[in-house]
Design an enzyme around this catalytic site. Structure first.
Site, mmCIF file in Angstrom:
data_model
loop_
_atom_site.group_PDB
_atom_site.id
_atom_site.type_symbol
_atom_site.label_atom_id
_atom_site.label_comp_id
_atom_site.label_asym_id
_atom_site.label_seq_id
_atom_site.Cartn_x
_atom_site.Cartn_y
_atom_site.Cartn_z
ATOM 1 N N GLY A 273 -17.791 0.489 -14.307
ATOM 2 C CA GLY A 273 -17.244 1.491 -15.211
ATOM 3 C C GLY A 273 -17.826 2.873 -14.989
ATOM 4 N N SER A 274 -18.018 3.593 -16.082
ATOM 5 C CA SER A 274 -18.387 5.010 -15.986
ATOM 6 C C SER A 274 -19.810 5.270 -15.520
ATOM 7 C CB SER A 274 -18.162 5.691 -17.346
ATOM 8 O OG SER A 274 -16.785 5.730 -17.654
ATOM 9 N N THR A 275 -20.650 4.217 -15.407
ATOM 10 C CA THR A 275 -21.955 4.464 -14.790
ATOM 11 C C THR A 275 -21.769 4.938 -13.348
ATOM 12 O OG1 THR A 275 -22.161 2.133 -14.107
ATOM 13 C CG2 THR A 275 -23.130 2.743 -16.225
ATOM 14 N N ILE A 276 -20.662 4.540 -12.721
ATOM 15 C CA ILE A 276 -20.375 4.941 -11.339
ATOM 16 C C ILE A 276 -20.071 6.435 -11.253
ATOM 17 C CG2 ILE A 276 -18.824 4.565 -9.368
ATOM 18 C CD1 ILE A 276 -20.772 2.276 -9.898
ATOM 19 N N LYS A 277 -19.684 7.048 -12.361
ATOM 20 C CA LYS A 277 -19.450 8.501 -12.351
ATOM 21 C C LYS A 277 -20.722 9.272 -12.026
ATOM 22 C CE LYS A 277 -15.559 8.134 -15.530
ATOM 23 N NZ LYS A 277 -15.089 8.255 -16.933
#
Length: 557
Positions: A273-277
């Site tokens: 999810g958004s941790t990859i951002k």
């Protein structure tokens, strides 16, 4: 003279024949004798039991403070000599008073035979041995063996691992230790209890207990399928604690192979999810084409093929890089990736270690999954954490590089100095990119609209990023099942530790709706930091907040 010579020659041949005959008799009867001795020894062995190699000794395993994690203990294994047993039924009936789960049919099959030796039960306690001896059963006896004992029980079960009945490592660091040559030394008789020195790990048992405790509490509170966390030293790559629940008790691993008993931190693959951002933004900044004042148009969805990329809580306007990060804009992240391009995007993910198997000592480490061929749509979805899967440990290791000045170092479960870490690491991003990412992490925890607020702890200057990923169910993203994560670093000005927490399919309190990462995963990290920071040597400071900058300085509204 001729006659005399012929007689001597004949006498010589006769003596040779006699000598040869004597040699043949010696060889034949020697072989017969040897065979009889062998058979006799086999009969004795059959009476006394087979030549069974004693279970091997293993070194103690201790944590970084010398606290015992695994050790050998003496145990007793029960065997029978069926030839000496008068009444198998009576023997089994009496044995079952001590071994209440004894299989009557199988035990009877073993005892009702003419065999000289059969195992009945391995690794009994001294109390069980004493009770069985008190039964006074002929043909029943014991062998002393060695088994593994884990004083902390399930606290570090996935890390330490297991041994089999012969005390051989079959999982976790127990297996790793064997694979490094211990098993070979044991087979040569060179590794015994008297000459084995303890093996020290980087794990801090106190912090390990806290991590597991908080994961268990969160799993219960949010009625989740699973939870876990890892704490990594950002300066050395040492893993200080790592837990995944549900887990198992290595002292009684009857359910260790059930499907839900999976070390999700290193062996589970998830869309993070958004941790990859974090990596998408770092990639854009590190390319040199983007800085913190750059802007991206997030005023309308992105359409590519049959897919439409939207923001969860869209601002529907142009966003600065800090805004893209703290508002967790899918559209903005996709446009950041577009700056670098498809090939550059994949190359960066490999450079930061997200597309290769994490190099570490733990055997149970999964290989990431990615598209066979990267196209535009894959780069866009990967920008916000969809379309490729990594392990939580792998994600945490990548964030360590973003926080520590840009050095990507393989994680280790063994002590490592800063100098040793630098020697085995590589520069993955620039020091400036790392400074920018620390700023964004802290901003996400303090600015209005930032998702990291519930992961902060007063006095420890925590920065972090949430990730709420809808799980794929029957080929579609589910609105009701999330895999949530939160990654934090502290103290953010010069991070000493990175903490990543996960929770699988959490539900909101008093509701069956899926909970988001800000409400479920972030508090786990905050609780771990609150309880463990002082044990890790990080002292709180309550001075005025400095070093982050005002949220409006980069156009936040």
């Amino acid at each position: 003279m001729i006659f005399e010579g012929s007689r001597k020659a004949a006498g010589g041949r006769s003596r040779n024949r006699m000598a040869l005959t004597m040699v043949l008799f010696v060889v034949i009867y020697g072989a017969i004798g040897a065979k009889l001795v062998y058979l006799g020894s086999q009969d004795v062995a059959a009476e006394r039991g087979p030549v069974v190699r004693p279970t091997v000794s293993r070194p103690d395993i201790v944590d970084r403070n010398g606290d015992l994690l695994a050790t050998d203990v003496k145990t007793f294994s029960l065997f029978a000599e069926p030839r000496r047993i008068i009444d198998p039924d009576e023997t089994i009936e009496k044995l079952s008073t001590v071994l209440t789960d004894l299989d009557f049919a199988e035990t009877y099959r073993r005892l009702d035979s003419d065999r000289g030796f059969v195992w009945l039960r391995r690794q009994l306690t001294p109390r069980q041995k004493s009770d069985i001896l008190g039964l006074g059963l002929p043909g029943i006896n014991f062998r002393s063996e060695t088994r593994r004992f884990y004083p902390s029980g399930p606290t570090a079960s996935y890390i330490i691992g297991l041994t089999n009945l012969d005390n051989k490592g079959i999982s976790g660091l127990e297996k790793y230790i064997d694979d490094q040559g211990l098993a070979d030394l044991q087979s040569l008789g060179l590794a015994t209890g008297s000459n084995l020195v303890p093996i020290g790990l980087s794990i801090d048992l106190r912090v390990q207990h806290i991590v597991r405790d908080e994961a268990l509490k969160a799993m219960e509170k949010f009625r989740a399928k699973a939870a876990g966390a890892v704490v990594i030293n950002a300066k050395t790559g040492e893993i200080v604690a790592m837990s995944s629940v549900p887990d198992f008790d290595p002292n009684n691993p009857v359910d260790a192979h059930k499907p839900d008993k999976l070390n999700r931190m290193s062996a589970g693959l998830y869309e993070m999810g958004s941790t990859i951002k974090s990596f998408t933004t770092a990639m854009a900044l590190d390319s040199g084409k983007v800085d913190l004042s750059s802007k991206f148009d997030a005023s309308r969805p992105i359409r590519i093929g049959r897919q439409t990329i939207r923001d969860f809580h869209g601002k529907n306007r142009i966003l600065t890089v800090p805004e893209v990060f703290i508002y967790s804009s899918n559209i903005g992240s996709a446009r950041e990736a577009d700056v670098v391009g498809i090939e550059g995007h994949r190359d960066f993910l490999k450079r930061i270690g997200l597309l290769d198997r994490t190099p570490t000592e733990l055997p149970e480490v999964a290989m990431p999954m990615e598209p066979k061929v990267w196209k535009k749509v894959h780069s866009i979805t990967a920008a916000f954490g969809h379309g490729f899967s990594t392990t939580p440990l792998q994600t945490a290791v990548g964030v360590v590089a973003l926080m520590n000045g840009g050095r990507l170092m393989p994680p280790t479960f063994f002590p490592r100095t800063r100098e040793e870490a630098i020697a085995v690491s590589k520069q993955a991003v620039s020091a400036q990119t790392s400074r920018d990412m620390r700023y964004l992490y802290r901003l996400n925890a303090t600015a209005p609209g930032g998702s990291g607020k519930r992961g902060t702890v007063p006095g420890f200057r925590v920065g972090g990023k949430t990730g709420t990923a809808e799980k794929v169910v029957d080929g579609r993203y589910s609105k009701d099942k999330n895999f949530n994560a939160f990654v934090a670093a502290f103290p953010i000005d010069d991070p000493q530790y990175v903490v990543l927490t996960i929770i699988d399919e959490p539900k909101r309190e008093n509701s069956n709706r899926a909970a988001t990462a800000g409400f479920s995963a972030a508090p786990i990290a905050a609780n771990i930091i609150r309880r463990a920071a002082l044990l890790l040597g990080v002292k709180p400071t309550f001075d005025a907040e400095t070093g982050v900058g005002h949220p409006l300085s980069y156009g936040l509204q």
